[in-house]
Design a protein around this motif. Structure first.
Motif, short mmCIF file in Angstrom:
data_model
loop_
_atom_site.label_atom_id
_atom_site.label_comp_id
_atom_site.label_asym_id
_atom_site.label_seq_id
_atom_site.Cartn_x
_atom_site.Cartn_y
_atom_site.Cartn_z
N ILE A 1 -17.01 -5.17 -46.63
CA ILE A 1 -17.27 -5.78 -45.50
C ILE A 1 -18.58 -5.49 -44.94
O ILE A 1 -18.83 -4.27 -44.66
N GLU A 2 -19.57 -6.52 -44.64
CA GLU A 2 -20.90 -6.39 -44.20
C GLU A 2 -20.86 -5.94 -42.59
O GLU A 2 -21.75 -5.12 -42.06
N GLY A 3 -20.05 -6.54 -41.77
CA GLY A 3 -19.90 -6.20 -40.49
C GLY A 3 -18.78 -7.21 -39.77
O GLY A 3 -18.22 -7.99 -40.48
N MET A 4 -18.72 -6.91 -38.46
CA MET A 4 -17.81 -7.79 -37.83
C MET A 4 -18.23 -8.49 -36.54
O MET A 4 -19.04 -7.71 -35.69
N GLY A 5 -18.01 -9.74 -36.24
CA GLY A 5 -18.61 -10.26 -35.17
C GLY A 5 -17.34 -10.97 -34.42
O GLY A 5 -16.56 -11.27 -34.95
N ILE A 6 -17.55 -10.68 -33.05
CA ILE A 6 -16.33 -11.16 -32.08
C ILE A 6 -17.01 -11.89 -31.04
O ILE A 6 -17.91 -11.73 -30.36
N GLY A 7 -16.41 -13.01 -31.03
CA GLY A 7 -16.59 -14.22 -29.65
C GLY A 7 -15.61 -13.96 -28.87
O GLY A 7 -14.44 -14.11 -29.17
N ALA A 8 -16.02 -13.69 -27.46
CA ALA A 8 -15.13 -13.42 -26.48
C ALA A 8 -15.80 -13.88 -25.14
O ALA A 8 -16.92 -13.81 -24.89
N LEU B 1 -20.77 -8.26 -30.59
CA LEU B 1 -19.88 -9.13 -29.55
C LEU B 1 -20.76 -10.18 -28.96
O LEU B 1 -22.04 -9.64 -28.92
N THR B 2 -20.54 -11.19 -29.00
CA THR B 2 -20.92 -12.29 -28.11
C THR B 2 -20.05 -13.24 -27.41
O THR B 2 -19.09 -12.99 -27.50
N ASN C 1 -16.90 -13.39 -21.31
CA ASN C 1 -17.73 -12.17 -20.57
C ASN C 1 -18.14 -11.32 -21.47
O ASN C 1 -18.10 -10.03 -21.05
N ALA C 2 -18.48 -11.61 -22.71
CA ALA C 2 -18.88 -10.55 -23.55
C ALA C 2 -20.38 -10.48 -23.57
O ALA C 2 -21.25 -11.48 -23.17
N ASN C 3 -20.98 -9.02 -23.53
CA ASN C 3 -22.37 -8.75 -23.30
C ASN C 3 -22.89 -8.39 -24.82
O ASN C 3 -22.47 -7.37 -25.26
N TYR C 4 -23.71 -9.18 -25.46
CA TYR C 4 -24.28 -8.74 -26.83
C TYR C 4 -24.95 -7.58 -26.76
O TYR C 4 -24.86 -6.80 -27.86
N TYR C 5 -25.95 -7.30 -25.80
CA TYR C 5 -26.59 -6.06 -25.80
C TYR C 5 -25.88 -4.64 -25.78
O TYR C 5 -26.14 -3.70 -26.25
N THR C 6 -24.74 -4.79 -24.87
CA THR C 6 -24.01 -3.49 -24.53
C THR C 6 -22.78 -3.42 -25.61
O THR C 6 -21.95 -2.38 -25.52
N GLY C 7 -22.22 -4.59 -26.16
CA GLY C 7 -21.16 -4.67 -26.98
C GLY C 7 -20.03 -4.41 -26.05
O GLY C 7 -18.78 -4.01 -26.53
N THR C 8 -19.99 -4.79 -24.83
CA THR C 8 -18.95 -4.83 -23.74
C THR C 8 -18.33 -6.22 -23.23
O THR C 8 -19.10 -7.15 -23.38
N ILE C 9 -16.99 -6.05 -23.15
CA ILE C 9 -16.59 -7.18 -21.93
C ILE C 9 -16.49 -6.69 -20.90
O ILE C 9 -16.08 -5.72 -20.41
#
Lengths: 323, 323
Positions: free
Chosen positions: A67-74, A114-115, A76-84
């Motif tokens: 697995i290269e990585g995981m991406g989450i679309g959500a 996350l984005t 109110n997600a903030n790409y920079y901070t990885g937070t919702i």
């Protein structure tokens, strides 16, 4: 350069379901599974359930080293901070900041990004969809709300704080007649072109005319955006007028967007687009009528080819390839 | 990596004058000279005169081997192609496409890049001005027209065709009352906030009230944007109302721009900004009143510190460092 591993995990985190999928470099979904987003009271419980759900999928393709990585679309997600952050539709994130990327990453041992949903859709179009080979385009998602993912020079636009691309909230009517929007302001694009916006246009137009229409078969307050699509498809004049109004709003908005970032294409995504030319023609015509001369007849207007292909998971998975 | 040479040439190509300057890496203008843009009938004659003008400057700093590159800021300039296209105010380029970058490059033996004036201003702010250290900002130039240079993630936004950033031509009034704009459409930001737009607002407001105003000392048709600034500076109520109207238009437009690219700062450039807080306060207040909640009180509103420092030449010169 280290070579990429063969798979990524894409996660479509919605208000109702959260879907996990394993995706290869060609955009094929190898396997998938889901949990109920709202069943969990805390972010910890949600993440634990998510990890239990995705682990068997990871094993199926050969373990985490594949697995290269995981991406989450959500939402109110903030790409920079990885937070919702303060997501109104997520029980476990509606009054705080949840470091979701880090929580999944530490349990799974993979890089997690996350984005927001519309940005994930734009990444999906660029890797697997209508925007392959394009460097400048805008994806506009027409759903419960109106969202957008803006790609400039091959990169998603995040802006200073990670919240760029809120194109559903540009103002289309600055007069006192501007429609109230869910954001608390009036006249936003979303107030006209979201599913509820289209339904409202239907009620307004039906109330100002006595022309016959298939839409009169239902009580006005029960009309949904889908009813308008069905009626328009059957040649209903009033329904087509509703689409013309909606298309004009979208075309005029795209004319302003062109003045901003001059994209090669506008790619539309969401239930409304299933009406095809009935909605796309009015958008494109209105755009070319109202856009600045140097942009006339240059931009493509496309419907996402990914709509029926787990697009949200695919789009989010695209983020999994990012270093 | 090869180290950079010590100087670049910046060129501000305006409708009246074309100024050539030699600039060092700290943004100091070492020497400058100019020619009359409109004196030449063909692009060849103009370029020959330009080369004769700039050669002594180049010799003064030690010859062409000391020059890293040349950057030109010009109306209707296309960064991608290095051409000026159908520029209404340039005799030798108003009905065709002039490959200006190549013409200068082949005669001078340096790399030449071209961009429009507002983009050059944005590069200047990033290298030497208010945007040092910023990666996401928008420069708005308020002059005869309203222009913009948009920087996202540290790069100028050019768009698919090189014409991104035409923010003077987003529509502020879509009703039939929208003011005619020079672009042939109605309701553009430029129709309200350019120098002629402000003068028109003055005439409109004076005509609808009989309040005393210093602006009545002149025939209405002779009022210029500068008169409004002077009167506002003296506390004239009507002049301040004109600035409030103009500031509201700009603030509301910036609220839409924030929804697009979420910049850290809006940097204003041009004569109108010399009024300082009298215009900047209304812009910022109107922005924070109308912008989407997540953006409130986040963006900075700044006046360019380069306005009196040959900013156009400095800005264009920044392009000379680009590989």
């Amino acid at each position: 350069m280290e070579s990429l591993k063969p798979y990524v995990i894409g996660v479509d985190l919605g208000g109702t379901n959260t879907v996990f999928g394993i995706v290869d470099a060609e955009g094929n979904m190898i396997c998938e599974a889901s949990i109920k987003t709202g069943k969990y009271k805390t972010a910890e419980e949600f993440v634990n359930a998510g990890v239990e759900c995705v682990k068997p999928l990871i094993e199926k393709v050969g373990g985490v080293e594949k697995i290269e990585g995981m991406g989450i679309g959500a939402p109110n997600a903030n790409y920079y901070t990885g937070t919702i952050e303060f997501a109104p539709n997520l029980v476990w994130a509606h009054d705080g900041v949840v470091p979701l990327a880090e929580m999944f990453s530490s349990q799974l041992g993979v890089r997690v990004k996350l984005t927001n949903d519309a940005n994930a859709a734009a990444l999906g179009e660029m890797m697997y969809g209508a925007a392959k080979g394009m460097k400048d385009f805008i994806v506009i998602t027409l759903g419960t709300g109106v969202g957008a993912g803006v790609v400039c020079n091959g990169k998603l636009l995040y802006g200073h704080d990670g919240f760029a691309g809120e194109l559903g909230h540009v103002i289309m009517d600055r007069s006192e007649k501007g429609r109230p929007c869910g954001c608390g302001r009036t006249g936003c694009l979303e107030a006209y072109c979201s599913a509820t916006g289209v339904a409202r246009t239907a009620r307004e137009i039906l109330a100002t005319t006595d022309r016959p229409s298939l839409l009169r078969d239902k009580p006005a307050e029960e009309i949904e955006s889908l009813d308008v699509s069905i009626a328009a498809g059957k040649g209903d004049e009033v329904a087509n007028e509703i689409f013309k109004f909606t298309g004009k709003m979208l075309g005029d908005a795209c004319a302003d967007f062109a003045a901003f970032s001059s994209p090669e294409a506008f790619i539309f995504f969401g239930g409304l687009c299933k009406a095809g030319d009935l909605i796309m023609k009015p958008i494109e015509e209105s755009y070319n009528n109202s856009v600045l001369k140097i942009f006339k007849n240059k931009a493509k207007f496309l419907v996402s080819p990914l709509m029926d292909k787990n697009a949200a998971v695919l789009g989010a998975s695209a983020l999994g390839w990012e270093k």
